[in-house]
Design an enzyme around this catalytic site. Structure first.
Site, PDB file in Angstrom:
ATOM      1  N   ASP A  10      -6.650  -2.132  -8.133  1.00  0.00           N
ATOM      2  CA  ASP A  10      -6.980  -2.936  -6.844  1.00  0.00           C
ATOM      3  C   ASP A  10      -7.053  -4.905  -6.770  1.00  0.00           C
ATOM      4  OD1 ASP A  10      -8.511  -2.370  -3.465  1.00  0.00           O
ATOM      5  OD2 ASP A  10      -9.719  -3.553  -4.446  1.00  0.00           O
ATOM      6  N   ARG A  57      -3.253   6.629   0.775  1.00  0.00           N
ATOM      7  CA  ARG A  57      -4.156   7.559   1.813  1.00  0.00           C
ATOM      8  C   ARG A  57      -2.790   8.238   2.808  1.00  0.00           C
ATOM      9  NH1 ARG A  57      -9.424   5.042   3.868  1.00  0.00           N
ATOM     10  NH2 ARG A  57      -8.026   3.314   3.349  1.00  0.00           N
ATOM     11  N   TYR A  85     -14.859 -11.698  -1.261  1.00  0.00           N
ATOM     12  CA  TYR A  85     -15.249 -10.245  -1.571  1.00  0.00           C
ATOM     13  C   TYR A  85     -16.647 -10.478  -2.589  1.00  0.00           C
ATOM     14  CZ  TYR A  85     -11.653  -7.587   0.676  1.00  0.00           C
ATOM     15  OH  TYR A  85     -11.113  -7.324   1.477  1.00  0.00           O
ATOM     16  N   ARG A 145       0.663  -1.340   0.059  1.00  0.00           N
ATOM     17  CA  ARG A 145       0.568   0.209  -0.066  1.00  0.00           C
ATOM     18  C   ARG A 145       1.000   1.342  -0.077  1.00  0.00           C
ATOM     19  NH1 ARG A 145      -5.646  -0.678   1.584  1.00  0.00           N
ATOM     20  NH2 ARG A 145      -6.459  -2.490   0.189  1.00  0.00           N
ATOM     21  N   ARG A 162      -6.487  12.435  -5.581  1.00  0.00           N
ATOM     22  CA  ARG A 162      -8.339  11.791  -4.891  1.00  0.00           C
ATOM     23  C   ARG A 162      -9.527  13.092  -4.147  1.00  0.00           C
ATOM     24  NH1 ARG A 162     -10.601   9.864  -3.799  1.00  0.00           N
ATOM     25  NH2 ARG A 162     -10.919   8.170  -1.586  1.00  0.00           N
TER      26      ARG A 162
HETATM   27  O1  1CP Z   1       0.663   0.691  -2.918  1.00  0.00           O
HETATM   28  C1  1CP Z   1      -0.235  -0.586  -3.199  1.00  0.00           C
HETATM   29  O2  1CP Z   1      -0.100  -0.889  -2.437  1.00  0.00           O
HETATM   30  C2  1CP Z   1      -1.081  -0.369  -5.105  1.00  0.00           C
HETATM   31  C3  1CP Z   1      -2.457  -0.189  -4.410  1.00  0.00           C
HETATM   32  C4  1CP Z   1      -2.998  -1.108  -4.109  1.00  0.00           C
HETATM   33  C5  1CP Z   1      -3.502  -2.147  -3.925  1.00  0.00           C
HETATM   34  C6  1CP Z   1      -2.055  -3.551  -4.660  1.00  0.00           C
HETATM   35  C7  1CP Z   1      -4.458  -0.993  -3.392  1.00  0.00           C
HETATM   36  C8  1CP Z   1      -4.794   0.176  -3.186  1.00  0.00           C
HETATM   37  N1  1CP Z   1      -5.013  -2.068  -3.258  1.00  0.00           N
HETATM   38  C9  1CP Z   1      -4.637  -3.061  -2.940  1.00  0.00           C
HETATM   39  C10 1CP Z   1      -5.011  -4.360  -2.992  1.00  0.00           C
HETATM   40  C11 1CP Z   1      -6.063  -5.271  -2.266  1.00  0.00           C
HETATM   41  N2  1CP Z   1      -7.156  -4.410  -2.447  1.00  0.00           N
HETATM   42  C12 1CP Z   1      -6.185  -5.730  -1.337  1.00  0.00           C
HETATM   43  C13 1CP Z   1      -5.141  -6.857  -0.747  1.00  0.00           C
HETATM   44  C14 1CP Z   1      -4.002  -6.217   0.056  1.00  0.00           C
HETATM   45  C15 1CP Z   1      -4.288  -6.418   1.462  1.00  0.00           C
HETATM   46  O3  1CP Z   1      -4.772  -6.943   2.360  1.00  0.00           O
HETATM   47  O4  1CP Z   1      -4.413  -5.271   1.993  1.00  0.00           O
HETATM   48  C16 1CP Z   1      -7.003  -5.752  -0.574  1.00  0.00           C
HETATM   49  C17 1CP Z   1      -7.262  -6.921   0.618  1.00  0.00           C
HETATM   50  C18 1CP Z   1      -7.537  -4.833  -1.360  1.00  0.00           C
HETATM   51  C19 1CP Z   1      -9.993  -4.509  -0.990  1.00  0.00           C
HETATM   52  C20 1CP Z   1      -9.356  -3.044  -0.588  1.00  0.00           C
HETATM   53  N3  1CP Z   1      -9.654  -2.252  -1.094  1.00  0.00           N
HETATM   54  C21 1CP Z   1      -9.959  -2.743   0.689  1.00  0.00           C
HETATM   55  C22 1CP Z   1     -10.014  -3.077   1.952  1.00  0.00           C
HETATM   56  C23 1CP Z   1     -11.151  -3.620   2.168  1.00  0.00           C
HETATM   57  C24 1CP Z   1     -11.581  -4.705   3.518  1.00  0.00           C
HETATM   58  O5  1CP Z   1     -12.144  -5.689   3.804  1.00  0.00           O
HETATM   59  O6  1CP Z   1     -11.164  -4.010   4.844  1.00  0.00           O
HETATM   60  C25 1CP Z   1      -9.631  -1.253   0.351  1.00  0.00           C
HETATM   61  C26 1CP Z   1      -9.979  -0.719   2.302  1.00  0.00           C
HETATM   62  C27 1CP Z   1      -9.663  -0.998  -0.765  1.00  0.00           C
HETATM   63  C28 1CP Z   1      -9.857   1.217  -1.292  1.00  0.00           C
HETATM   64  C29 1CP Z   1      -8.767   0.571  -1.688  1.00  0.00           C
HETATM   65  N4  1CP Z   1      -7.418   0.097  -2.729  1.00  0.00           N
HETATM   66  C30 1CP Z   1      -6.309   0.797  -1.962  1.00  0.00           C
HETATM   67  C31 1CP Z   1      -6.770   1.821  -1.807  1.00  0.00           C
HETATM   68  C32 1CP Z   1      -5.010   3.169  -1.834  1.00  0.00           C
HETATM   69  C33 1CP Z   1      -7.692   1.869  -1.442  1.00  0.00           C
HETATM   70  C34 1CP Z   1      -8.085   3.340  -0.318  1.00  0.00           C
HETATM   71  C35 1CP Z   1      -8.978   4.032  -1.671  1.00  0.00           C
HETATM   72  C36 1CP Z   1      -8.927   5.610  -1.387  1.00  0.00           C
HETATM   73  O7  1CP Z   1     -10.380   5.978   0.236  1.00  0.00           O
HETATM   74  O8  1CP Z   1      -8.789   6.046  -1.609  1.00  0.00           O
END
Ligand code: 1CP
Length: 348
Positions: free
Chosen positions: A75, A30, A150, A26, A39
């Site tokens: 994502d 944020r 999911y 990540r 954003r």
């Molecule tokens: O920097 C990076 O890592 C690249 C971008 C990235 C990656 C690899 C994002 C951006 N998401 C992911 C993978 C991802 N997404 C995973 C696998 C990694 C992990 O276990 O953390 C998972 C489970 C998700 C699902 C997801 N997408 C969540 C979690 C939800 C939950 O179940 O609690 C969330 C909050 C997102 C949205 C998201 N994805 C990425 C960002 C920066 C965000 C936040 C969006 C925002 O408000 O800007």
């Protein structure tokens, strides 16, 4: 393309390298003010679907820190739309019509990345053209079980009871759905490889909810199939991250991946004890360590590096995604510490 292998690639192979490579799960997100500023103007989905924006966000942490790898900004849910499942973000993923019956599962279509998510490959192309040559670009997808979580739950959850129930109540439909997801993600990863990614990663964020026997029975077969489909199309390094899967490592040992990502609850020496010294590892500093003093953080980095010694290769990372309240200056300190403390130790 012929080029000098990056420190990241050398570390994975176990070749001589000037320092331990580091990137952060990540890292594009944020906790970075520049991400939050962008954003404010554009929603998350638009950012992921607009190659110039997604490339810019991917590169934001690379401009700030001397990281050894970038990860594509996208994502794990992004490709699901191409399989017929609309996904919204608030801020986590929301699926308004979750998959709860065999008929719903059967209605999903295999992913055709070029036809339905062309913006992902385009982002990879832009990033690869702009990224430092000595930094690797990681393409990624969700692993089949985590995506099923999911799809069946309809969004995030602590326990993911609905998918765990589905696995047992509808084992045939679940196996079919996992197979479809695995085949689709293999094609998705290959499309990123073709566009110029240097490594590929499968995120299995929720697999730790399964016991070893359920993992062996329901997940290992689809992981094998997915991994061999990827291997047939590319020889790029493949990273598998079975989050909170310390109890699953004996099963993970049989999977032919180049790197296993380890969360912070399992010492790397323990992981090595199960996976063997020939398995390269990635991880695994507790993301909360970034909130300790510099002295403590520096010591914690030293502990992870010492724990990694004895494994063929090691890519330094956190044990899960960086917390959004983390101070970016601490990240700068962390990256420098990894480079400094490991300098010269891995040269032959
Ligand atoms: O920097 C990076 O890592 C690249 C971008 C990235 C990656 C690899 C994002 C951006 N998401 C992911 C993978 C991802 N997404 C995973 C696998 C990694 C992990 O276990 O953390 C998972 C489970 C998700 C699902 C997801 N997408 C969540 C979690 C939800 C939950 O179940 O609690 C969330 C909050 C997102 C949205 C998201 N994805 C990425 C960002 C920066 C965000 C936040 C969006 C925002 O408000 O800007």
């Amino acid at each position: 393309m012929d080029r000098t292998p990056t420190v990241f690639e050398r570390a994975i192979r176990g070749d001589s390298r000037p320092h331990t490579p580091v990137w952060i799960m990540r890292q594009a997100g944020r906790y970075l003010p520049e991400y939050r500023a962008l954003r404010k103007k554009v929603d998350f989905l638009t950012a992921t679907k607009t190659p110039e924006l997604a490339a810019e966000i991917t590169l934001q942490p690379m401009r700030r820190f001397p990281l050894d790898a970038a990860i594509l900004f996208s994502d794990i849910m992004t490709p699901l739309e191409g399989m017929g499942v609309p996904v919204e973000f608030n801020p986590g993923p929301v699926i308004s019509d979750p998959v709860r019956t065999p008929a719903q599962a059967a209605a999903l279509r295999p992913l055709d990345p070029a036809a339905t998510v062309p913006f992902v490959a385009e982002t990879v192309r832009i990033v690869r053209a702009e990224l430092r040559r000595d930094a690797a670009l990681i393409g990624f997808s969700g692993a089949p079980f985590t995506l099923l979580c999911y799809l069946v739950e309809g969004g995030g959850s602590k326990e993911f009871m609905a998918p765990r129930r589905f696995l047992r109540a509808e084992p045939e439909a679940a196996a079919k759905l996992l197979g479809l997801l695995g085949d689709s993600m293999a094609q998705y990863l290959l499309s990123q490889a073709q566009a110029g990614a240097d490594a590929l990663m499968l995120f299995d964020s929720w697999v730790g909810l399964l016991d070893a026997e359920t993992y062996r029975r329901h997940v290992v077969p689809v992981m094998r199939r997915t991994i061999s489909a990827v291997r047939e199309g590319t020889n790029l390094p493949l990273i598998y991250f079975p989050n909170r899967g310390g109890h699953l490592l004996e099963e993970v040992r049989g999977l032919e991946v180049d790197v296993v990502g380890i969360d912070w609850t399992v010492p790397l020496s323990t992981a090595r004890g199960v996976l063997g010294p020939n398995q390269s590892l990635q991880g695994n500093l507790d993301p909360a360590a970034l909130f300790g003093s510099e002295t403590e953080l520096s010591a914690a980095v030293g502990t992870v590096l010492a724990e990694a010694r004895g494994s063929r290769g090691h890519v330094f990372n956190l044990g899960h995604g960086i917390n959004r309240t983390t101070d970016p200056d601490r990240v700068a300190f962390l990256v420098d510490q990894v480079h400094e403390q490991s300098a010269g130790a891995l040269e032959t």
